[in-house]
Every structure is written in C-alpha cells, then in structure tokens.
Design an enzyme around this catalytic site. Structure first.
Site, PDB file in Angstrom:
ATOM      1  N   LYS A  87       0.881  -1.316  -0.018  1.00 54.97           N
ATOM      2  CA  LYS A  87       0.004   0.014   0.107  1.00 54.97           C
ATOM      3  C   LYS A  87       1.004   1.213   0.089  1.00 54.97           C
ATOM      4  O   LYS A  87       0.355   2.222  -0.555  1.00 54.97           O
ATOM      5  CB  LYS A  87      -1.181   0.054   1.279  1.00 54.97           C
ATOM      6  CG  LYS A  87      -0.361  -0.027   2.573  1.00 54.97           C
ATOM      7  CD  LYS A  87      -0.927  -1.233   3.238  1.00 54.97           C
ATOM      8  CE  LYS A  87      -0.077  -1.866   4.132  1.00 54.97           C
ATOM      9  NZ  LYS A  87      -0.507  -3.062   5.195  1.00 54.97           N
ATOM     10  N   GLU A 172       2.158  -4.321  11.023  1.00 58.58           N
ATOM     11  CA  GLU A 172       3.402  -3.875  10.093  1.00 58.58           C
ATOM     12  C   GLU A 172       4.772  -4.332  10.541  1.00 58.58           C
ATOM     13  O   GLU A 172       5.010  -4.500  11.693  1.00 58.58           O
ATOM     14  CB  GLU A 172       3.531  -2.530   9.642  1.00 58.58           C
ATOM     15  CG  GLU A 172       2.062  -2.068   8.835  1.00 58.58           C
ATOM     16  CD  GLU A 172       1.795  -2.818   7.477  1.00 58.58           C
ATOM     17  OE1 GLU A 172       2.736  -2.638   6.592  1.00 58.58           O
ATOM     18  OE2 GLU A 172       0.884  -3.424   7.432  1.00 58.58           O
ATOM     19  N   LYS A 187      -3.988   3.646   2.843  1.00 60.87           N
ATOM     20  CA  LYS A 187      -5.220   2.820   2.195  1.00 60.87           C
ATOM     21  C   LYS A 187      -6.300   3.974   1.645  1.00 60.87           C
ATOM     22  O   LYS A 187      -7.007   3.612   0.867  1.00 60.87           O
ATOM     23  CB  LYS A 187      -5.652   2.061   3.445  1.00 60.87           C
ATOM     24  CG  LYS A 187      -4.704   0.814   3.721  1.00 60.87           C
ATOM     25  CD  LYS A 187      -5.056   0.051   4.738  1.00 60.87           C
ATOM     26  CE  LYS A 187      -4.220  -1.212   5.055  1.00 60.87           C
ATOM     27  NZ  LYS A 187      -4.450  -1.824   6.270  1.00 60.87           N
TER      28      LYS A 187
HETATM   29  N1  HSE Z   1      -0.799  -3.695   9.328  1.00 62.14           N
HETATM   30  C1  HSE Z   1      -1.933  -3.994   8.548  1.00 62.14           C
HETATM   31  C2  HSE Z   1      -3.311  -4.038   9.457  1.00 62.14           C
HETATM   32  C3  HSE Z   1      -1.914  -5.180   7.593  1.00 62.14           C
HETATM   33  O1  HSE Z   1      -3.068  -4.434  10.560  1.00 62.14           O
HETATM   34  O2  HSE Z   1      -4.339  -3.588   8.836  1.00 62.14           O
HETATM   35  C4  HSE Z   1      -2.970  -5.050   6.494  1.00 62.14           C
HETATM   36  O3  HSE Z   1      -2.729  -4.163   5.584  1.00 62.14           O
END
Ligand code: HSE
Length: 378
Positions: A87, A172, A187
């Site tokens: 993303k 992440e 996003k």
């Molecule tokens: N770290 C992101 C979340 C992973 O927790 O939504 C998915 O994009």
C-alpha cells in the site's frame, strides 16, 4: 500461465498456497535469502524473473518503497503485468505505474493493498465505472482495531495486544505505521484515487493515530456509550477531495461499534446505488494472500477490474471544510472552546479537521502526549 512472486513473507506464502492447482503456475519466487523448501523456484536475482519470457505476471509482496517500486517498473518495461500488496508504494507511485501499464497495454492490480481479503477496491472501481461516488471510508487497519477491542474489552493492555497482533501476522514490520495511522493514510489515499479516478499525494493526507490513547480515555468512552476506531475518510469536494485519517468515536447501534478482532469495515456512498459496506478480515496470510492470488487469476483471464482506472488527474486535498466535534485530552493549550467535559478531557464544538490536526501537531511539538478523536456524525 506462469507468474513470479517477489517476496515470500506472510503475503507471498499465502498467495503461493492459494494458487496451487489454480491453473496459474508460480514458476519463480524471488527471496532475499536461500530457502531450500522452494527448490528450483527460488531465485535471489531479479534478472531471472525479468529475463524469463514465459512469466507474464509479476506479483510484488516485499513491502517498502524500494526495491519494490523499481522491480514493478522493470517488470512492466519487460512486458509483464504486475500485482502488488504494497500500500505505501502503490499510494506514492500509483499514477506513474498506471501510466506505464497503459502505455504498454498491460494490467496492474493491487486488491490486497486495502482491506486484506475483502473485495473492496474491485467493487469500488466497478461502482465508480457507472455511478458517482461521493464519499467513502471506515475501519481499514486490523492491528489498531485489535488493540482497541482489547483495551475496550476491559483487561487489555496496549503493548500485549500489539504483541499478539504481531504474532498473528497483522501488524506492519514497524508497527508504528499501524499505530500512527500511516497505514490508514496509504489505504484511504488509494481508495480515494480509485473512487474519484484521480491521484492524490498521500503526504497531503492529515493523520492522527492512537499512540497516546490511555485506559482512562477508554473508561471515558465507556461512560459516554462510545467505542473508539481508527478510520480513514475521503469525500468528494468541488475543488478535489477532503481526505484524512483519525480516531473516531462510534455510538451504540453502529456497525463500527461492534466490529470484532482485526476486522475491517469500509463503506462507500454513491449517488445512485446509495451506501454499501464491505466487512471482513483486513489482514493476515490467508485473506491477503487470497487477494493477491485472485488479482493474478483475473489478469490471467483478461478481466482485471483495475483495467478501468486511469488515476492521472492530480487533485488537491483540503479538509478545512470538514467539521467535527472532538474528544480531546492531554493538550497543555487547546485552542478551542470546550462544549462539555468528561474526566480530564473536553468535548469541543465543531472544529475543522485541518485545525484539530494542526493543534495536535503543535501539542506534540510542545512535548505533550495529546489524544483526539472525533465524534461520528456530530
Ligand atoms: N498492518 C495492516 C493491518 C496489515 O493491521 O491492517 C494489512 O494491511
């Protein structure tokens, strides 16, 4: 058809598993280190992928800006369609990569970049093709939803909930991207780009995270009958769009209030079709790997929804006109009138998103640990 996977972490592994027996053969996997379990498919050298004329789709699941971006550019230049789950990279380079794909008559798809396994972006593009989307947004980060649920459930400690999200593969690599809203910023930028078929620089999206939320804040919310969620929101405006990410407080009866675990819930509003919501697992190996695999399969069948996007028109982001009441705590100097008080926090009157985000930045610079969350619908 043959495809290559770049990266064999949570997402790459998930995609590989889904593609077994699908008719698409994953003939090459680029990894950073030797992986005997991949046998002949493993390569440590990107030129093995680029130089293989039988590979027609390259799917990037590496993360980070480089080399991911350079690898996708090189793949398109070598005549291969591309898929990505990345993303941050897509939010920054969407305009450039779509332009390159269109010049070459190739596909670019990135369902997994927003909403994990939820078919959100494909339906957004599909709806935008025949309707006018006026706004969209919701809960787009699984890790923070998981943490907030743990804290709101009573016994949950921020650090324990984060560690559990990391163990489950939601968070992440650097979880500050989740907690500080940087993940949601990417996003919501990508979602706005597709909904309005434009390009918005993600760096222009103001963001507040949940780093400084405390158990006392959660107790205050409980008293008010509210639940905190980290959301992204984008609205069409006369001059472009108003796009932001911030914690928001939802009342009883809202779908957001009862959203469990690491689930996502994202909605769009379209002039003719009305409001539609999409909910499901927003992260993790199975859901995200499935989205990558489905993008590859759609391209192999010549029917990728993303073939309809252009995203070349650069627009400005302006959140001055979006007004919310805010719950605010931890500011040594809050430049807004309080309408009411709850514990050691205040509820402000209507304040613009840009003004509140600027006030939080100023408080952070002054060494405060501020927390602010808007009140949904007020
Ligand atoms: N770290 C992101 C979340 C992973 O927790 O939504 C998915 O994009």
């Amino acid at each position: 058809m043959k495809a290559a996977l770049l990266g064999y972490g949570t997402v790459g592994k998930g995609a590989d598993a889904v593609l077994k027996g699908s008719g698409v053969e994953v003939s090459r996997i680029l990894a950073r280190r030797p992986r005997p379990e991949l046998g002949e498919r493993l390569t440590l050298d990107m030129s093995d992928v680029l130089g293989d004329p039988d590979i027609s789709v390259v799917a990037e699941c590496i993360g980070g800006y480089e080399p991911a971006h350079g690898f996708l550019r090189a793949s398109l230049e070598a005549g291969k369609s591309v898929v990505s789950s990345n993303k941050q990279m897509i939010a920054r380079y969407l305009r450039e990569l779509v332009s390159l794909a269109r010049e070459r008559g190739l596909s670019i798809a990135f369902s997994a970049a927003v909403g994990g396994g939820i078919p959100w972006l494909v339906n957004l593009v599909r709806t935008a093709g025949a309707d006018r989307i006026t706004g969209l947004g919701g809960v787009m980060n699984g890790t923070t939803n998981f943490i907030l649920n743990a804290m709101q459930g009573g016994g949950g400690d921020f650090a324990d909930a984060l560690a559990e999200a990391q163990r489950l593969g939601f968070a992440e690599a650097d979880p500050s991207a989740d907690i500080d809203g940087i993940d949601v910023r990417a996003k919501i930028s990508i979602s706005a780009d597709l909904a309005f078929d434009v390009f918005l620089d993600p760096e222009t999206v103001p963001v507040l995270g949940i780093r400084h939320i405390t158990a006392a804040d959660v107790a205050n919310f409980r008293e008010l009958g509210l639940v905190c969620r980290l959301i992204g929101r984008a609205d069409r405006t006369d001059s472009g769009a108003a796009v932001y990410a911030e914690p928001m407080l939802f009342g009883a009866g809202s779908a957001e209030q009862s959203l469990p675990g690491a689930m996502n819930l994202i909605s769009l509003e379209a002039e003719r079709a009305g409001r539609m919501s999409f909910s499901g697992p927003g992260a993790g190996m199975g859901p995200t790997g499935s989205s990558v695999a489905l993008d590859i399969l759609d391209i192999s069948r010549g029917r990728s929804a993303f073939d309809a996007i252009s995203c070349q028109n650069v627009i400005e982001n302006d959140t001055d006109g979006v007004l919310h009441r805010y719950y605010a705590r931890g500011f040594s100097k809050l430049p807004f009138e309080a309408e009411s008080r709850t514990g050691d926090a205040v509820i402000t009157g209507p304040v613009s998103v840009s003004a509140m985000h600027a006030a939080v930045s100023a408080a952070l610079e002054a060494g405060d640990r501020p927390f602010a969350a808007s009140l949904a619908g007020r």
